[in-house]
Each structure stands twice: as structure tokens, then as C-alpha cells.
Design a protein around this motif. Structure first.
Motif, PDB file in Angstrom:
ATOM      1  N   GLU A  32      35.933  45.209  35.810  1.00 24.93           N
ATOM      2  CA  GLU A  32      34.589  44.714  35.529  1.00 24.93           C
ATOM      3  C   GLU A  32      34.406  44.628  34.021  1.00 24.93           C
ATOM      4  O   GLU A  32      34.909  45.479  33.293  1.00 24.93           O
ATOM      5  N   LYS A  33      33.667  43.608  33.575  1.00 24.10           N
ATOM      6  CA  LYS A  33      33.370  43.462  32.152  1.00 24.10           C
ATOM      7  C   LYS A  33      31.865  43.324  32.009  1.00 24.10           C
ATOM      8  O   LYS A  33      31.241  42.548  32.721  1.00 24.10           O
ATOM      9  N   SER A  34      31.287  44.086  31.085  1.00 26.38           N
ATOM     10  CA  SER A  34      29.831  44.195  30.999  1.00 26.38           C
ATOM     11  C   SER A  34      29.122  42.898  30.627  1.00 26.38           C
ATOM     12  O   SER A  34      27.931  42.762  30.901  1.00 26.38           O
ATOM     13  N   ASP A  35      29.813  41.929  30.042  1.00 26.90           N
ATOM     14  CA  ASP A  35      29.131  40.701  29.640  1.00 26.90           C
ATOM     15  C   ASP A  35      29.453  39.494  30.520  1.00 26.90           C
ATOM     16  O   ASP A  35      29.117  38.369  30.165  1.00 26.90           O
ATOM     17  N   ILE A  36      30.081  39.703  31.681  1.00 29.62           N
ATOM     18  CA  ILE A  36      30.305  38.610  32.628  1.00 29.62           C
ATOM     19  C   ILE A  36      29.934  39.068  34.035  1.00 29.62           C
ATOM     20  O   ILE A  36      29.956  40.262  34.331  1.00 29.62           O
ATOM     21  N   ALA A  37      29.599  38.094  34.886  1.00 30.70           N
ATOM     22  CA  ALA A  37      29.109  38.430  36.229  1.00 30.70           C
ATOM     23  C   ALA A  37      30.228  38.681  37.230  1.00 30.70           C
ATOM     24  O   ALA A  37      30.089  39.534  38.111  1.00 30.70           O
ATOM     25  N   ASN A  38      31.336  37.942  37.143  1.00 29.95           N
ATOM     26  CA  ASN A  38      32.366  38.101  38.162  1.00 29.95           C
ATOM     27  C   ASN A  38      33.247  39.320  37.889  1.00 29.95           C
ATOM     28  O   ASN A  38      33.305  39.822  36.770  1.00 29.95           O
ATOM     29  N   VAL A  39      33.891  39.797  38.937  1.00 27.02           N
ATOM     30  CA  VAL A  39      34.812  40.929  38.842  1.00 27.02           C
ATOM     31  C   VAL A  39      36.180  40.463  39.342  1.00 27.02           C
ATOM     32  O   VAL A  39      36.294  39.424  39.981  1.00 27.02           O
ATOM     33  N   SER A  40      37.202  41.237  39.029  1.00 32.95           N
ATOM     34  CA  SER A  40      38.544  40.943  39.519  1.00 32.95           C
ATOM     35  C   SER A  40      39.058  42.110  40.336  1.00 32.95           C
ATOM     36  O   SER A  40      38.843  43.262  39.964  1.00 32.95           O
ATOM     37  N   HIS A  41      39.744  41.803  41.424  1.00 33.82           N
ATOM     38  CA  HIS A  41      40.491  42.793  42.184  1.00 33.82           C
ATOM     39  C   HIS A  41      41.964  42.491  41.941  1.00 33.82           C
ATOM     40  O   HIS A  41      42.425  41.373  42.204  1.00 33.82           O
ATOM     41  N   ILE A  42      42.683  43.471  41.421  1.00 28.67           N
ATOM     42  CA  ILE A  42      44.085  43.294  41.073  1.00 28.67           C
ATOM     43  C   ILE A  42      44.920  44.192  41.976  1.00 28.67           C
ATOM     44  O   ILE A  42      44.657  45.389  42.091  1.00 28.67           O
ATOM     45  N   PHE A  43      45.925  43.612  42.626  1.00 31.47           N
ATOM     46  CA  PHE A  43      46.740  44.297  43.627  1.00 31.47           C
ATOM     47  C   PHE A  43      48.119  44.575  43.039  1.00 31.47           C
ATOM     48  O   PHE A  43      48.837  43.649  42.667  1.00 31.47           O
ATOM     49  N   TRP A  44      48.485  45.867  42.982  1.00 31.37           N
ATOM     50  CA  TRP A  44      49.754  46.300  42.398  1.00 31.37           C
ATOM     51  C   TRP A  44      50.610  46.985  43.448  1.00 31.37           C
ATOM     52  O   TRP A  44      50.121  47.806  44.212  1.00 31.37           O
ATOM     53  N   ASN A  45      51.890  46.673  43.439  1.00 35.21           N
ATOM     54  CA  ASN A  45      52.871  47.398  44.225  1.00 35.21           C
ATOM     55  C   ASN A  45      53.762  48.131  43.229  1.00 35.21           C
ATOM     56  O   ASN A  45      54.276  47.519  42.288  1.00 35.21           O
ATOM     57  N   ASP A  46      53.945  49.437  43.398  1.00 30.78           N
ATOM     58  CA  ASP A  46      54.662  50.248  42.420  1.00 30.78           C
ATOM     59  C   ASP A  46      56.132  49.884  42.271  1.00 30.78           C
ATOM     60  O   ASP A  46      56.751  50.218  41.262  1.00 30.78           O
ATOM     61  N   GLU A  47      56.714  49.202  43.248  1.00 31.44           N
ATOM     62  CA  GLU A  47      58.120  48.791  43.151  1.00 31.44           C
ATOM     63  C   GLU A  47      58.282  47.345  42.693  1.00 31.44           C
ATOM     64  O   GLU A  47      59.301  46.988  42.116  1.00 31.44           O
ATOM     65  N   ILE A  48      57.283  46.505  42.935  1.00 27.37           N
ATOM     66  CA  ILE A  48      57.364  45.066  42.677  1.00 27.37           C
ATOM     67  C   ILE A  48      56.601  44.662  41.417  1.00 27.37           C
ATOM     68  O   ILE A  48      57.034  43.806  40.662  1.00 27.37           O
ATOM     69  N   GLY A  49      55.432  45.251  41.186  1.00 29.78           N
ATOM     70  CA  GLY A  49      54.542  44.852  40.094  1.00 29.78           C
ATOM     71  C   GLY A  49      53.284  44.233  40.663  1.00 29.78           C
ATOM     72  O   GLY A  49      52.859  44.556  41.771  1.00 29.78           O
ATOM     73  N   GLN A  50      52.685  43.324  39.883  1.00 32.03           N
ATOM     74  CA  GLN A  50      51.461  42.675  40.345  1.00 32.03           C
ATOM     75  C   GLN A  50      51.791  41.762  41.508  1.00 32.03           C
ATOM     76  O   GLN A  50      52.733  40.974  41.448  1.00 32.03           O
ATOM     77  N   VAL A  51      50.991  41.849  42.561  1.00 30.10           N
ATOM     78  CA  VAL A  51      51.186  41.028  43.742  1.00 30.10           C
ATOM     79  C   VAL A  51      50.102  39.958  43.845  1.00 30.10           C
ATOM     80  O   VAL A  51      50.365  38.830  44.238  1.00 30.10           O
ATOM     81  N   MET A  52      48.878  40.309  43.467  1.00 32.14           N
ATOM     82  CA  MET A  52      47.789  39.342  43.546  1.00 32.14           C
ATOM     83  C   MET A  52      46.665  39.767  42.610  1.00 32.14           C
ATOM     84  O   MET A  52      46.485  40.955  42.340  1.00 32.14           O
ATOM     85  N   GLU A  53      45.921  38.767  42.138  1.00 34.44           N
ATOM     86  CA  GLU A  53      44.644  39.008  41.479  1.00 34.44           C
ATOM     87  C   GLU A  53      43.650  38.035  42.053  1.00 34.44           C
ATOM     88  O   GLU A  53      43.915  36.833  42.133  1.00 34.44           O
ATOM     89  N   ASP A  54      42.491  38.548  42.470  1.00 29.81           N
ATOM     90  CA  ASP A  54      41.404  37.719  42.967  1.00 29.81           C
ATOM     91  C   ASP A  54      40.227  37.897  42.022  1.00 29.81           C
ATOM     92  O   ASP A  54      39.586  38.941  42.002  1.00 29.81           O
TER      93      ASP A  54
END
Length: 194
Positions: free
Chosen positions: A160-182
């Protein structure tokens, strides 16, 4: 309309994060030593980019050689026809439990984008140059998601960022790395990796 590749870079660059109640906003460059499984020279992740529900091309993040302060990396953006539309070079290194990215995005020189062994409710913050607060919170430690590269168990970070309305959900797998960001208007989904 804003450039979807720049938006994807900003989303990805700000996605890799840090530690419980850590408010120092970053660190100086580190070393090339890492015990994060997927953070090694020669590794890469390729993502499908969707913006407002439409295909917007791909982004490939490749970790290169060590320059003494961290691993040099390249983000290569391609449009829907497969033509390269831009590349961005930056530096990643491990600082304790965190993977740090030197991207100078949102007025912050260093972003803590991933936390090794993250636990539910871990939270860390960063402050950008205009005073906006970026808060990262681990909201799930075992979310099962399916992307073009397969099905993965992931930890979910809420950004979350205090000066913008949208948020991001970031999906991490500890063996693979980033899998998705919404990020509501934009989504990155893992297509392939090594």
C-alpha cells in the motif's frame, strides 16, 4: 494512457520487499552472496503483462553477473507482437533476510522487495522523497495460485502507498521467486523461469 511497460517495471521494482517494522527505507549496496534459492546469476523469470484486462506483452527479469555490490539485472519488455520495446538495468543484492533492489522508483533509491522466511503479519515500511509511506504486509503464507507457468504455493504481500488509491498483492514462492502481482489495473503472471 501511460506506457504499460513503465507501469509494469514500477510495479515489479516496488514489489521485491523487506522485514518486520523496518523503517530505514533501504540500505547501501551489498554483496553477491545470497542464500535465497532463486536469486542467483543466470536465473530468470518471464511474466505475462495484462493491463485493464488486455494483453500488454511480456517482461523478462534476468539476473546477471556480480559487479561486487550485487547482481546486475535486466528487465526486457516486449510488446504483444514480440518486439523489444525497452530494457531497464538495475542491481539486486541480499541484505540479511531481504532482497534489495536499487531501482530509484517512487523517489526511493533502495526497495526491500522480498523477505526470506516471511511470516504472517510481518510488516515493513519505506518513505519516498515526497513523504508518502509505502507499507508492505504479509497477509497469507500459503495461497495456492495458478499462472501460465503452473500452480504454486505462495506467500502474499500486500503493498500500500499512502498517496495512491490502489493496492498490490504480490505472490512469492520461496523456491521460484515472484509468481504474480495483481495491482488491480495491471497484473504480472509468471510464464516461465529457470
Amino acid at each position: 494512457m501511460k506506457n504499460p511497460y513503465k507501469l509494469a517495471f514500477l510495479a515489479l521494482a516496488t514489489f521485491f520487499v523487506g522485514c518486520s517494522s523496518d523503517s530505514d527505507g533501504g540500505s547501501s549496496s551489498g554483496t553477491c552472496e545470497s542464500d535465497i534459492a532463486w536469486f542467483q546469476t543466470g536465473k530468470y523469470e518471464k511474466f505475462k503483462i495484462t493491463q485493464f484486462g488486455f494483453d500488454a506483452g511480456t517482461m523478462k527479469l534476468s539476473f546477471g553477473e556480480c559487479n561486487g555490490d550485487g547482481l546486475l539485472s535486466t528487465m526486457e519488455f516486449r510488446n504483444t507482437a514480440g518486439a523489444v520495446t525497452g530494457t531497464v538495468d538495475n542491481l539486486f543484492w541480499q541484505d540479511g533476510a531481504f532482497l534489495v533492489n536499487d531501482a530509484n522508483v517512487d523517489g526511493i533509491d533502495f526497495h526491500k522487495i522480498y523477505k526470506k522466511n516471511a511470516a504472517l503479519n510481518d510488516t515493513w515500511t519505506e518513505t519516498d522523497e515526497d513523504g508518502a509511506i509505502i507499507t508492505h504486509t504479509v497477509v497469507d503464507t500459503d495461497s495456492l495460485i495458478t499462472v501460465p507457468a503452473g500452480t504454486f504455493h505462495c506467500k502474499v504481500y500486500l503493498r500500500e502507498k499512502s498517496d495512491i488509491a490502489n493496492v498490490s498483492h504480490i505472490f512469492w514462492n520461496d523456491e521460484i521467486g515472484q509468481v504474480m502481482e495483481d495491482a488491480e489495473f495491471m497484473k504480472l503472471e509468471l510464464m516461465e523461469y529457470n
